[in-house]
Design a protein around this motif. Structure first.
Motif, PDB file in Angstrom:
ATOM      1  N   ARG A  75       0.853  -1.198   0.000  1.00 48.72           N
ATOM      2  CA  ARG A  75       0.000   0.000   0.000  1.00 48.72           C
ATOM      3  C   ARG A  75       0.883   1.240   0.000  1.00 48.72           C
ATOM      4  O   ARG A  75       1.983   1.218   0.519  1.00 48.72           O
ATOM      5  N   ASP A  76       0.319   2.298  -0.517  1.00 47.06           N
ATOM      6  CA  ASP A  76       1.007   3.586  -0.498  1.00 47.06           C
ATOM      7  C   ASP A  76       0.641   4.335   0.781  1.00 47.06           C
ATOM      8  O   ASP A  76      -0.529   4.372   1.165  1.00 47.06           O
ATOM      9  N   GLN A  80       3.013   9.844   5.008  1.00 50.37           N
ATOM     10  CA  GLN A  80       2.244  10.532   6.046  1.00 50.37           C
ATOM     11  C   GLN A  80       1.973   9.566   7.195  1.00 50.37           C
ATOM     12  O   GLN A  80       1.391   8.513   6.974  1.00 50.37           O
ATOM     13  N   PRO A  81       2.361   9.954   8.419  1.00 50.76           N
ATOM     14  CA  PRO A  81       2.176   9.036   9.545  1.00 50.76           C
ATOM     15  C   PRO A  81       0.744   8.563   9.687  1.00 50.76           C
ATOM     16  O   PRO A  81       0.506   7.380   9.934  1.00 50.76           O
ATOM     17  N   GLN A  82      -0.240   9.468   9.488  1.00 48.98           N
ATOM     18  CA  GLN A  82      -1.619   9.018   9.746  1.00 48.98           C
ATOM     19  C   GLN A  82      -2.041   7.969   8.731  1.00 48.98           C
ATOM     20  O   GLN A  82      -2.782   7.044   9.059  1.00 48.98           O
ATOM     21  N   ARG A  83      -1.551   8.070   7.500  1.00 52.63           N
ATOM     22  CA  ARG A  83      -1.894   7.045   6.515  1.00 52.63           C
ATOM     23  C   ARG A  83      -1.136   5.751   6.816  1.00 52.63           C
ATOM     24  O   ARG A  83      -1.654   4.654   6.610  1.00 52.63           O
ATOM     25  N   ILE A  85      -0.370   4.703   9.790  1.00 49.23           N
ATOM     26  CA  ILE A  85      -1.032   4.064  10.929  1.00 49.23           C
ATOM     27  C   ILE A  85      -2.260   3.291  10.451  1.00 49.23           C
ATOM     28  O   ILE A  85      -2.491   2.151  10.857  1.00 49.23           O
ATOM     29  N   GLU A  86      -3.019   3.906   9.543  1.00 47.25           N
ATOM     30  CA  GLU A  86      -4.202   3.221   9.015  1.00 47.25           C
ATOM     31  C   GLU A  86      -3.793   1.956   8.276  1.00 47.25           C
ATOM     32  O   GLU A  86      -4.365   0.873   8.485  1.00 47.25           O
ATOM     33  N   ASN A  89      -2.660  -0.780  10.710  1.00 45.73           N
ATOM     34  CA  ASN A  89      -3.745  -1.448  11.439  1.00 45.73           C
ATOM     35  C   ASN A  89      -4.543  -2.365  10.526  1.00 45.73           C
ATOM     36  O   ASN A  89      -4.947  -3.454  10.917  1.00 45.73           O
ATOM     37  N   ARG A  90      -4.760  -1.923   9.264  1.00 42.64           N
ATOM     38  CA  ARG A  90      -5.525  -2.738   8.340  1.00 42.64           C
ATOM     39  C   ARG A  90      -4.746  -4.007   7.987  1.00 42.64           C
ATOM     40  O   ARG A  90      -5.288  -5.111   8.022  1.00 42.64           O
ATOM     41  N   GLU A  93      -4.846  -6.501  10.690  1.00 45.80           N
ATOM     42  CA  GLU A  93      -6.099  -7.256  10.731  1.00 45.80           C
ATOM     43  C   GLU A  93      -6.112  -8.336   9.663  1.00 45.80           C
ATOM     44  O   GLU A  93      -6.733  -9.374   9.826  1.00 45.80           O
TER      45      GLU A  93
END
Lengths: 413, 357
Positions: A75-76, A80-83, A85-86, A89-90, A93
């Protein structure tokens, strides 16, 4: 007839669940390669990730490890840290047990989380160098020479080729935490070896460095270390040569590749040296097998022209180490793998050189850097040719830096 | 029909001036708030921690910036630096032993002081020139953070947030962090909705529309411009501190770089200047849409529907995202808030066609 339809539906569902459970047993081992393909690290991540995917494809084509296949979740994150982190987490899972962000901001943001979640984070050539201290960072594996080790290898090369006593060495670096990273190690060495060191920062992102280099020229250094990444590196080389510095005396951090040589002018750059953590070119045995079994049948993850480039081979090496760790983990801990077992596998890696692709590394529970070895290679106008042997240098100084950093981390930094 | 306007007569000024004079609006807000409060019960940690939590914090940041840009009309392209000051101040204060509640306020106060110092530029320059001045703030703050190890935390330039508690509630688990962020976003929303109805808010709007005309009717531009910077910077500083403590749990310089400032401006503009709902919609658009698009394109790719090169695959979400920004702004230049407003007005009088306001 309604009840009949309902029962068939329930039965179909149960059958579906059954096959799902059956598939989970030989589910592939998942690696999360969540990198920056669109922002700052684009100069490396395309080739790097292609190498990683091609190597995993090679392992799968050869039957996996005892039948266990590997799957990359790519994934790209756009740096950006917030991306990041998402995406982390994904992917977690989805069952990923190893992560590679190839982005200092993202991996910094997730070091704590990965250790809490007990999944492996590989930070080859990025992230925190002090994560080499496995006692403080049990799940983080830099697994290649840290920037401190790169600085010592370069200084050792200068020492072996002309000595250091009384020499003037300039460090031209990008003005960021990454650019300043080698400074403490170099200062220590300057005191020990009796050379003079001066740092010349240039502003980020490094497209414009002329003011810095005219100062460097006035300093009349015997050797220049350039410490940047991406587009700034070819600017550094070009400005250095324009300011009358002999290309032979320019030594670079690991981030200098064939593409930069093309930007500077392949013949102009002849003589420039760089630290090398992994051999480049298509000669190593693994790269040959990738060409034969993955790229030729048309299963390569990208452009064939990239195969064998510096960053491609680094990507291959990271996955070679990770797959070796998985093999050791399957041997000693058994399937199914999880983060803790994979970590144990990493810590059993001993004298592993990926069939000659990289220097032998040995990872222990204390040392996650794997020895910090590398070599110096020289641009000969067409390709990088090694001018020193694989080896590490002054690891005592590096280790001190690692332990200081790890101590600061425990203190909350 | 949906809003049941007929029969709604306000017999007291209080009722007519309520935040949501129409009952249907009130119910919508209450429903959304209830959903937000119950979110940890029905959302998985992935969606709570990676979507809703950052959305709340960035909405709070967009609300702070829209107070300055939307209400007072002062452009600010260095708002990430304001948040950085808040985050770094708060983290250093908690490490020095100050209670978290005070450190949050302290972060806000120091951001307000430094932010106001740069706000002095607004007394002399307007528009694009003010953009330049605030950009200078962004770069100055970045430079100071990187070059003063005492602030940035030394070689690795990372400061991890210490364990803290907020009035006895430990800010450690995801739920606690989410509720703190939600609480702050709700507080800022209520403040923002009310500030428009105060003399302070009306003075800011007067300054925005024409500062010397405002001076003529007795609004002191000196005072109100600085007050606008002070208020917005305080809100931004506390938001920055919450971003560090509730979401990243570590502070590094990249978290507050120039890109983040531009993203904040984009949130405010795409959402709709000077509206509370626009801040939420804009933050959601700028923060979450790239993530959703990336996952969507990756899902299409792995399903074999989209067979393109790795490189194009990575850039496709960006292309779609850019096209969507242009598309939405062409469709409605006043932003997402205006689109919501148009839809609401349509349904206010539905099934008839025209509404009065």
């Amino acid at each position: 007839m309604n009840w009949l339809r309902r029962t068939t539906r329930v039965m179909a569902l149960a059958a579906g669940l059954g096959t799902g459970a059956a598939m989970a047993q030989d589910a592939p081992i998942k690696f999360g390669l969540l990198q920056d393909f669109t922002a700052v690290y684009t100069f490396v991540s395309g080739e790097y990730n292609q190498g990683q995917q091609d190597y995993l494809a090679l392992v799968n084509a050869e039957g996996g490890i005892d039948g266990h296949k590997f799957e990359a979740i790519v994934r790209d994150t756009g740096n950006q840290p917030q991306r990041g982190i998402e995406a982390y987490n994904r992917a977690r899972e989805e069952g990923a047990i190893l992560f590679d962000f190839l982005s200092t901001p993202v991996s910094r943001a997730l070091v704590d989380q990965a250790m809490k979640d007990k999944v492996v984070l590989i930070t080859a050539l990025h992230g925190r160098g002090d994560a080499s201290d496995g006692t403080v960072f049990p799940y983080v594996f830099p697994m290649m020479a840290t920037y401190w080790s790169q600085a010592t290898v370069l200084i050792k090369y200068l020492e072996d080729n002309g000595g250091l006593e009384g020499k003037k060495i300039a460090l031209v670096h990008i003005d960021s935490p990454f650019g300043k990273e080698p400074l403490p190690v170099l200062e220590d060495l300057a005191g020990q070896k009796g050379f003079e060191l001066k740092a010349f920062p240039y502003p980020s992102p490094g497209n414009e460095q002329s003011a810095t280099w005219s100062e460097v020229r006035r300093y009349k250094p015997d050797a220049v270390l350039i410490w940047g990444a991406g587009g700034g590196q070819s600017v550094s080389v070009r400005e250095g040569i324009r300011n009358g510095i002999d290309p032979e005396n320019i030594l670079s951090v690991v981030w200098l590749a064939g593409t930069d040589a093309k930007n500077v002018g392949a013949d102009v750059m002849t003589g420039v040296k760089r630290f090398e953590a992994v051999s480049s070119g298509t000669d190593p045995a693994i790269i040959q097998r990738i060409l034969e079994k993955v790229v030729e049948p048309g299963n390569g993850a990208g452009d064939k022209a990239n195969v064998g480039s510096s960053y491609y081979n680094i990507g291959v090496a990271t996955m070679a180490v990770a797959v070796e760790a998985a093999r050791l983990a399957l041997e000693s801990e058994g399937a199914p793998l999880d983060g803790t077992k994979l970590k144990a596998g990493f810590e059993q890696i001993k004298d592993f050189d990926a069939e000659g692709l990289m220097p032998e590394i040995t990872i222990t529970p204390e040392d996650h850097q794997g020895g910090g070895a590398g070599r110096v290679s020289r641009w000969n106008g067409e390709a990088w040719e090694p001018v020193s042997d694989w080896g590490a240098a002054y690891q005592d100084i590096v280790r001190k830096e690692i332990e200081d950093g790890a101590k600061a981390y425990e203190g909350g930094n | 029909m949906f809003y049941r306007l007929s029969g709604v007569y306000h017999t007291r000024y209080q009722a007519a001036r309520a935040l949501w004079p129409i009952a249907a609006d009130r119910w919508q807000v209450i429903l959304l708030l209830a959903l937000a409060l119950a979110a940890p019960l029905f959302l998985s940690p992935l969606y709570l921690g990676s979507y809703l939590l950052p959305w709340m914090i960035w909405s709070a940041a967009a609300l702070s910036l829209t107070l300055l840009m939307g209400l007072a009309g002062q452009l600010h392209f260095g708002f990430a630096a304001v948040m950085a000051i808040g985050a770094y101040s708060a983290i250093h204060m908690t490490r020095a032993g100050l209670p978290f509640e005070l450190a949050l306020l302290g972060g806000g106060v120091s951001a307000a002081l430094i932010g106001t110092a740069f706000g002095f530029a607004a007394l002399r320059v307007k528009g694009l020139y003010l953009v330049m001045a605030t950009l200078a703030m962004q770069y100055l703050v970045d430079w100071v953070i990187i070059n003063v190890p005492a602030i940035s935390g030394g070689a690795q330039a990372t400061l991890r947030t210490p364990a803290v508690s907020f009035f006895g509630l430990p800010i450690a688990g995801l739920e606690a962090r989410y509720y703190l962020a939600l609480g702050w976003a709700v507080l800022l929303t209520v403040f923002f909705l009310n500030v428009r109805r105060t003399s302070f808010g009306r003075a800011l709007i007067a300054i925005r529309d024409k500062d010397f005309a405002a001076a003529v009717i007795g609004v002191d531009p000196f005072r109100y411009k600085l007050l606008a910077f002070l208020t917005a910077s305080f809100m931004g500083g506390v938001t920055g501190a919450l971003l560090a403590f509730c979401y990243y749990r570590a502070v590094t310089p990249e978290q507050f770089s120039f890109n983040v400032s531009i993203q904040l401006v984009a949130m405010v503009l795409v959402g709709g200047l000077g509206t509370a709902i626009g801040s939420f919609l804009g933050a959601g658009f700028v923060l979450l849409l790239p993530i959703v698009l990336t996952n969507l394109v990756a899902a299409l790719g792995s399903a074999g529907i989209l067979d393109v090169s790795q490189n194009l695959m990575a850039h496709l979400p960006l292309i779609i995202y850019g096209a969507m920004i242009i598309g939405f702004l062409l469709f409605e230049p006043l932003g997402l808030a205006k689109i919501y407003d148009n839809i609401r007005k349509y349904f206010l009088v539905w099934p008839f066609r025209h509404s009065r306001s």
